[in-house]
Motif scaffolding. Sequence first.
Motif, PDB file in Angstrom:
ATOM      1  N   LEU A  46       0.822  -1.208   0.000  1.00  0.00           N
ATOM      2  CA  LEU A  46       0.000   0.000   0.000  1.00  0.00           C
ATOM      3  C   LEU A  46       0.858   1.260   0.000  1.00  0.00           C
ATOM      4  O   LEU A  46       0.509   2.258  -0.639  1.00  0.00           O
ATOM      5  N   HIS A  76      -5.568   4.365   3.081  1.00  0.00           N
ATOM      6  CA  HIS A  76      -5.241   3.716   1.815  1.00  0.00           C
ATOM      7  C   HIS A  76      -6.455   2.988   1.219  1.00  0.00           C
ATOM      8  O   HIS A  76      -6.325   2.371   0.159  1.00  0.00           O
ATOM      9  N   GLY A 106       2.465   1.474  -3.532  1.00  0.00           N
ATOM     10  CA  GLY A 106       1.487   1.565  -4.600  1.00  0.00           C
ATOM     11  C   GLY A 106       1.794   0.660  -5.775  1.00  0.00           C
ATOM     12  O   GLY A 106       1.272   0.858  -6.877  1.00  0.00           O
ATOM     13  N   THR A 107       2.595  -0.373  -5.545  1.00  0.00           N
ATOM     14  CA  THR A 107       2.999  -1.284  -6.613  1.00  0.00           C
ATOM     15  C   THR A 107       2.234  -2.603  -6.499  1.00  0.00           C
ATOM     16  O   THR A 107       2.228  -3.231  -5.443  1.00  0.00           O
ATOM     17  N   GLU A 112      -6.606  -1.475  -9.319  1.00  0.00           N
ATOM     18  CA  GLU A 112      -7.012  -1.049 -10.663  1.00  0.00           C
ATOM     19  C   GLU A 112      -8.521  -1.148 -10.873  1.00  0.00           C
ATOM     20  O   GLU A 112      -9.100  -0.337 -11.606  1.00  0.00           O
ATOM     21  N   VAL A 166      -0.876  -3.332  -6.343  1.00  0.00           N
ATOM     22  CA  VAL A 166      -1.865  -3.292  -5.268  1.00  0.00           C
ATOM     23  C   VAL A 166      -3.072  -4.149  -5.659  1.00  0.00           C
ATOM     24  O   VAL A 166      -3.604  -4.007  -6.762  1.00  0.00           O
ATOM     25  N   SER A 181     -11.157  -1.733  -8.260  1.00  0.00           N
ATOM     26  CA  SER A 181     -11.791  -1.930  -6.951  1.00  0.00           C
ATOM     27  C   SER A 181     -13.303  -2.005  -7.045  1.00  0.00           C
ATOM     28  O   SER A 181     -13.952  -2.719  -6.275  1.00  0.00           O
ATOM     29  N   LYS A 202      -7.535   1.803  -2.449  1.00  0.00           N
ATOM     30  CA  LYS A 202      -7.820   2.844  -3.446  1.00  0.00           C
ATOM     31  C   LYS A 202      -6.908   2.742  -4.662  1.00  0.00           C
ATOM     32  O   LYS A 202      -7.269   3.202  -5.748  1.00  0.00           O
ATOM     33  N   ASP A 203      -5.733   2.152  -4.514  1.00  0.00           N
ATOM     34  CA  ASP A 203      -4.814   2.032  -5.641  1.00  0.00           C
ATOM     35  C   ASP A 203      -5.029   0.759  -6.450  1.00  0.00           C
ATOM     36  O   ASP A 203      -4.279   0.491  -7.397  1.00  0.00           O
ATOM     37  N   ASP A 261      -7.005  -5.589  -5.638  1.00  0.00           N
ATOM     38  CA  ASP A 261      -8.296  -4.894  -5.654  1.00  0.00           C
ATOM     39  C   ASP A 261      -9.101  -5.171  -4.396  1.00  0.00           C
ATOM     40  O   ASP A 261      -9.978  -4.371  -4.022  1.00  0.00           O
TER      41      ASP A 261
END
Length: 455
Positions: free
Chosen positions: A101, A124, A104-105, A332, A107, A334, A329-330, A109
């Motif tokens: 988180l 996050h 941000g790599t 792709e 991440v 969610s 949130k990051d 869903d």
Amino acid sequence: MNSNPKQRALRLAALGTIAVTALALTACGPDITAGTGDDAASDRLQAPGAEQPEGEITIWDRSGDLFEVFDDVIDDFNEKYPGIKVNHEAVDINAKLQNTLITGTDVPDGVFLDDAMIGGFADHLWDLTDVLDPYVGDIAPQKIDATSVGGGIYGVPYDLNPGLLYYNATALEAAGVDATAIETYDDLLDAARAYQEKKPEAHPIHLEQSAFLGQLQLEMYASQLGTSIADAEGELRLDSPEYEQILTFLDTVRSEGLGTRAEYLTPTDIAELENGNQVFYPWAIWFDFAPQQLLPETSGDWRAMELPAWEEGGARSGAMGGSSFVLPKDGENSELAWLFYEFLMYDEAGFSAVWGVNDIYPTGLNTSIPAYLPAADPTKPLFDPIEALGGQDLWEVATTAGAQIPSGTSIPSWWSSAVDYLGNDIQKMLDGDLTPAEVISDSTDSIQTNLIDRQ
């Protein structure tokens, strides 16, 4: 698929404690400051607009039997949403989620997460207030409170873990003690005294020796009284009549020699359960693993009932542990992951596949009940009666108990770190080195100074 019975026993043991073991790892995310106005609205996840959305989602779960249960539901989900491909990955969430988180790599869903860790990660995560709106009125209030931070809801509630009183009905009946007459904790003390009179070597009530589990059990008792270690604003409230009452009860069990001091289902604990010295076990529903897998000599002798009330007419259960699904949130896609969790928890086909009879659990998943109240209907059992509990309908007992759990509050991000103070002080009290008042005073000062003030 069916698995080797010994392997299943080990995985079921892990499932029985899944709601608590991971809590020992504290999420170290930044403090949460709830958004307001447009900022808060932009943090709220929205459901997809298309009737048949398409895309690919990555879902993280822990390995084990529960992973296999969720995995089996994917085919049912794809019958409803054929355009969504689900990549289901078994991950050490506690070791991997935080760095994922932060960087941000890759991440995911959606993630299966302990309720006690949600507060530390909330900045996050998507606020699920809008997508949960059609269901929130039918979700156990305690679970909504446990997943709420700053006015937002950050988890799709999964399980409800009601506290129950497990008891050895055969041993108690032989001693002339009617366990079913127990309605309050004073009644429980009287029943323990009566049993000890007939069996002087017995110490009938379980006293937890693990600092972590002892604190978790304390919160189960507090949940019955509608309180918890901190209020919705994160302010400590240990210094209260409710905690004094609970600690005084535990200290009475200790001082009168009515308790077996042991860690949950360690060899010593199991031995005292099997020989009839320990016959009362106030614990979460998932203790039912023990008579099913670990107590061959007394399997069939055990039963479950609602917890005693602290006062006549009071709530007969409290929450002990729990997990939910969160959507970073990051991620792709969610919004598509939300559809998966919506199906899993709020569609009858989904929740029936999780808790009902399946290839992994031939009699159903009986170590928790759904947090979604329409799925936890006492008259519509999802799992079968349990042979190891003498054929008792645990579903009816657990859902009736669960419906009585009072509302609670969100769980502070420092909860597991408090074990170094409150959990350890409880153990010092059970050693006879602290009074209930000293536990409250010392723990309050330590938690305030070392955890809250340093945030």
